[in-house]
Design an enzyme around this catalytic site. Structure first.
Site, short mmCIF file in Angstrom:
data_model
loop_
_atom_site.label_atom_id
_atom_site.label_comp_id
_atom_site.label_asym_id
_atom_site.label_seq_id
_atom_site.Cartn_x
_atom_site.Cartn_y
_atom_site.Cartn_z
N TYR A 94 -40.17 -20.56 7.77
CA TYR A 94 -41.46 -21.20 7.49
C TYR A 94 -41.74 -22.26 8.54
O TYR A 94 -42.86 -22.43 9.00
CB TYR A 94 -41.44 -21.84 6.09
N GLU B 249 -34.54 -2.83 7.13
CA GLU B 249 -34.89 -3.12 8.51
C GLU B 249 -33.69 -3.57 9.35
O GLU B 249 -33.82 -3.80 10.56
CB GLU B 249 -35.96 -4.22 8.56
N CYS C 102 -44.17 -10.50 4.64
CA CYS C 102 -43.75 -11.83 4.19
C CYS C 102 -42.27 -11.85 3.79
O CYS C 102 -41.67 -12.93 3.73
CB CYS C 102 -44.65 -12.34 3.06
N HIS C 103 -41.67 -10.69 3.58
CA HIS C 103 -40.24 -10.64 3.30
C HIS C 103 -39.42 -11.08 4.51
O HIS C 103 -38.25 -11.43 4.38
CB HIS C 103 -39.82 -9.23 2.84
N ASN D 26 -50.02 -13.83 -0.03
CA ASN D 26 -50.20 -12.63 0.78
C ASN D 26 -50.60 -11.45 -0.12
O ASN D 26 -49.81 -11.04 -0.97
CB ASN D 26 -48.91 -12.33 1.54
#
Length: 177
Positions: A111, A169, A142-143, A134
């Protein structure tokens, strides 16, 4: 009051559970965690809160491409999305969402990093608030936003879903090593 004459919705299964997708004539505007039965009430409430007048209509055919791209993402074949978006939010929220959208697949940012990138280094909490609003998680990833200490913090769908997405990912292992 803003007009979105018709918002089409449908649900799909995913490795993180059922997702309900919704799109206007402009593009995808919502991804909700959960089935249509619970998600439609949430979508209606969000539309009312944003002063948007639109009729919800179930139409799986209207969301074929969105479902296809999400299925490719979940199978590891897609790293970026090519979908028109209809983002409804404040100027600040949209600025944050654009920065979050630019976080590459398999990477994370804090952040605090995002706050610095938008030229508001003290706005860390505001970044978290915008991230929490979001409307299209996964597509705006946003993850991939984490605490400045590398911890997984906050995710609208729950930290278990955030972990699954980061593992998918290959980013989770980077956080824990």
């Amino acid at each position: 009051m803003t007009l979105r004459p018709r918002i089409y919705y449908s649900e799909m299964d995913s490795p993180i559970g059922t997702l309900t997708l919704a799109k206007s004539e402009k593009g995808i505007c919502f991804i909700e965690f959960g089935s249509v039965s619970s998600a439609c009430a949430s979508i209606k409430a969000k539309l009312r809160k944003m002063h948007i007048n639109g009729e919800l209509a179930e139409d799986p055919a209207a969301l074929v491409e969105e479902k296809h791209q999400l299925a490719e993402y979940f199978s590891g074949e897609r790293k970026t999305f090519d979908l028109p978006l209809d983002l409804i939010g404040s100027t600040f929220q949209k600025l944050v969402w654009e920065k979050v959208k630019d976080i590459p697949y398999g990477s994370t940012k804090s952040y605090k990093q995002i706050a610095s990138e938008i030229g508001a280094p003290k706005a860390v909490r505001a970044i978290g608030g915008a991230n929490n609003k979001n409307p299209v998680p996964i597509i705006i990833p946003c993850h991939r936003v984490i605490g400045s200490n590398g911890a997984m913090v906050g995710y609208g769908g729950g930290l278990d879903k955030k972990e699954i997405l980061l593992r998918l990912e290959g980013a989770f292992e980077k956080l824990t090593s």
